[in-house]
Design an enzyme around this catalytic site. Structure first.
Site, mmCIF file in Angstrom:
data_model
loop_
_atom_site.group_PDB
_atom_site.id
_atom_site.type_symbol
_atom_site.label_atom_id
_atom_site.label_comp_id
_atom_site.label_asym_id
_atom_site.label_seq_id
_atom_site.Cartn_x
_atom_site.Cartn_y
_atom_site.Cartn_z
ATOM 1 N N SER A 131 30.936 41.435 44.844
ATOM 2 C CA SER A 131 32.060 40.821 43.889
ATOM 3 C C SER A 131 32.268 39.220 44.025
ATOM 4 C CB SER A 131 33.180 41.602 44.360
ATOM 5 O OG SER A 131 34.353 40.963 43.715
ATOM 6 N N TYR A 176 39.215 43.384 51.014
ATOM 7 C CA TYR A 176 38.189 43.504 50.107
ATOM 8 C C TYR A 176 37.010 42.288 49.991
ATOM 9 C CZ TYR A 176 36.153 44.479 45.569
ATOM 10 O OH TYR A 176 35.284 44.968 44.509
HETATM 11 N N1 LIG Z 1 35.777 46.556 38.376
HETATM 12 C C1 LIG Z 1 35.654 45.233 38.597
HETATM 13 O O1 LIG Z 1 36.489 44.506 38.234
HETATM 14 C C2 LIG Z 1 34.761 44.939 39.872
HETATM 15 C C3 LIG Z 1 34.442 43.636 40.169
HETATM 16 C C4 LIG Z 1 33.713 43.348 41.234
HETATM 17 C C5 LIG Z 1 32.920 44.263 41.973
HETATM 18 N N2 LIG Z 1 33.211 45.747 41.503
HETATM 19 C C6 LIG Z 1 32.602 46.672 42.345
HETATM 20 O O2 LIG Z 1 31.688 47.564 41.510
HETATM 21 C C7 LIG Z 1 31.669 48.869 42.129
HETATM 22 C C8 LIG Z 1 32.134 49.768 41.082
HETATM 23 O O3 LIG Z 1 33.420 49.725 40.995
HETATM 24 P P1 LIG Z 1 34.212 50.331 39.559
HETATM 25 O O4 LIG Z 1 34.903 48.905 39.201
HETATM 26 O O5 LIG Z 1 33.304 50.755 38.535
HETATM 27 O O6 LIG Z 1 35.059 51.148 40.112
HETATM 28 P P2 LIG Z 1 35.453 52.730 39.818
HETATM 29 O O7 LIG Z 1 35.412 52.961 38.522
HETATM 30 O O8 LIG Z 1 36.797 53.305 40.613
HETATM 31 O O9 LIG Z 1 34.096 53.749 40.422
HETATM 32 C C9 LIG Z 1 33.790 53.562 41.865
HETATM 33 C C10 LIG Z 1 32.914 54.649 42.232
HETATM 34 O O10 LIG Z 1 32.662 54.685 43.499
HETATM 35 C C11 LIG Z 1 32.697 56.094 44.010
HETATM 36 N N3 LIG Z 1 33.013 56.132 45.246
HETATM 37 C C12 LIG Z 1 34.207 55.639 45.700
HETATM 38 N N4 LIG Z 1 34.365 55.895 47.144
HETATM 39 C C13 LIG Z 1 33.192 56.465 47.529
HETATM 40 C C14 LIG Z 1 32.584 57.074 48.472
HETATM 41 N N5 LIG Z 1 33.155 56.966 49.863
HETATM 42 N N6 LIG Z 1 31.247 57.522 48.668
HETATM 43 C C15 LIG Z 1 30.722 57.563 47.397
HETATM 44 N N7 LIG Z 1 31.168 57.166 46.237
HETATM 45 C C16 LIG Z 1 32.323 56.656 46.154
HETATM 46 C C17 LIG Z 1 33.289 56.605 42.817
HETATM 47 O O11 LIG Z 1 32.937 57.880 42.749
HETATM 48 P P3 LIG Z 1 33.707 59.577 43.041
HETATM 49 O O12 LIG Z 1 35.289 59.245 42.905
HETATM 50 O O13 LIG Z 1 33.306 60.246 41.951
HETATM 51 O O14 LIG Z 1 33.054 59.840 44.462
HETATM 52 C C18 LIG Z 1 33.247 56.088 41.621
HETATM 53 O O15 LIG Z 1 32.056 56.510 40.884
HETATM 54 C C19 LIG Z 1 32.392 48.641 43.415
HETATM 55 O O16 LIG Z 1 31.557 48.496 44.747
HETATM 56 C C20 LIG Z 1 33.238 47.570 43.281
HETATM 57 O O17 LIG Z 1 33.790 46.987 44.282
HETATM 58 C C21 LIG Z 1 34.021 45.874 40.428
#
Ligand SMILES: NC(=O)c1ccc[n+]([C@@H]2O[C@H](COP(=O)([O-])OP(=O)(O)OC[C@H]3O[C@@H](n4cnc5c(N)ncnc54)[C@H](OP(=O)(O)O)[C@@H]3O)[C@@H](O)[C@H]2O)c1
Length: 270
Positions: free
Chosen positions: A132, A145
């Site tokens: 991130s 985080y």
């Molecule tokens: N959105 C942003 O602005 C942003 C910015 C920077 C980085 N990121 C990073 O991008 C990645 C994806 O995030 P997102 O924004 O797409 O969030 P999201 O929509 O909440 O998706 C998170 C995913 O992670 C899975 N997950 C959560 N805990 C888990 C565990 N213990 N084991 C396996 N799977 C798990 C969830 O699957 P289930 O609930 O179905 O298991 C879901 O598919 C993350 O690493 C996040 O830190 C996001």
């Protein structure tokens, strides 16, 4: 005939993982995503879901075994699963810190440990760890985080030197803000009754949520992952996000710490 590269992407039930999985599937990759829930595959989908919880050794082992049983190889691992956590550092419960680090730092390392022997045997593989932009700087009320993502970035720097001799590439991709479910799923530390942080945390949280809600389409991350996968010699760190978010990294690198901190304080109205 050349085989279609087999991709394992964790956390593909929503957001960035889901978009990236479909983006790659549309471009000919054989994509296996994961979810902690029981997957409901019917057989015709572009992305097959496997059950996997990055915090659970047995679950990772059995998902990797299942994928190997189906495809016999794993060409690409995208460590995307992650969770958000916010709160004043002083008041965030220790267990909540451990849980977040387990998912965001130890989890990806666990998945890598199970996939590496397969890639080593193939003498090829590509691992992309989703970090991130928040991992390049300590952001107020997101300290755990930021720390977890930063740790994953640093571990990647070390890891990639250790595995390059086996023909395995590794890099990070740090997204800025994208409109996903991350805000609704994140852990919000409960404040103490007489918390001295109540007002400033409240203001910062509102800003964080506004940024995620106004974030770009996560498909942008999928496109970036696809481009990275075409690289013969990938860089160590990649970023994807709005020009402002990417500019923050340049400023972080160039400005003296205290000047950069002043910008953050102003931005978060602290
Ligand atoms: N959105 C942003 O602005 C942003 C910015 C920077 C980085 N990121 C990073 O991008 C990645 C994806 O995030 P997102 O924004 O797409 O969030 P999201 O929509 O909440 O998706 C998170 C995913 O992670 C899975 N997950 C959560 N805990 C888990 C565990 N213990 N084991 C396996 N799977 C798990 C969830 O699957 P289930 O609930 O179905 O298991 C879901 O598919 C993350 O690493 C996040 O830190 C996001």
């Amino acid at each position: 005939m050349q085989h279609r590269p087999v991709v394992l992407i964790t956390g593909a039930s929503s957001g960035i993982g889901k978009s990236t999985a479909h983006y790659l599937a549309d471009r000919g990759y054989r994509v296996y995503g994961t979810t902690r829930k029981s997957p409901n595959n019917t057989g015709g989908e572009a992305v097959t879901l496997l059950q996997l919880d990055v915090r659970d050794e047995d679950s990772v082992r059995s998902a990797v075994r299942e994928l190997l049983g189906l495809e016999g190889r794993i060409d690409i691992l995208i460590n995307n699963a992650g969770v958000g956590i916010t709160g004043p550092l002083e008041e965030t419960p220790h267990q909540a810190c451990l849980d977040a680090l387990e998912t965001n730092f130890h989890g990806p390392l666990r998945v890598i440990r199970h996939v590496l022997p397969v890639m080593r045997q193939q003498q090829s593989g590509f691992i992309v760890n989703i970090t991130s932009i928040a991992g390049f700087m300590g952001l107020p009320y997101r300290g755990i985080y930021s720390a977890g993502k930063s740790a994953l970035g640093i571990a990647t720097e070390a890891y990639r030197m250790e595995v390059r001799g086996f023909g395995i590439k590794m890099c990070t991709l740090a997204p800025g803000d994208y409109a996903t479910n991350i805000a609704s799923g994140r852990f919000h530390s409960p404040l103490l009754e007489d918390s001295p942080y109540r007002q400033s945390y409240g203001n910062s949280l509102k800003l964080m949520d506004d940024h995620v809600d106004a974030g770009n389409d996560p498909e942008e991350v999928g496109r970036k992952v696809y481009r990275i996968l075409q690289k013969k010699h990938p860089r160590v760190h990649y970023t994807v996000g709005s020009p402002m978010q990417r500019l923050s990294l340049t400023l972080k690198r160039m400005l003296p710490d205290k000047i950069f901190e002043r910008l953050l304080l102003k931005h978060y109205k602290l």
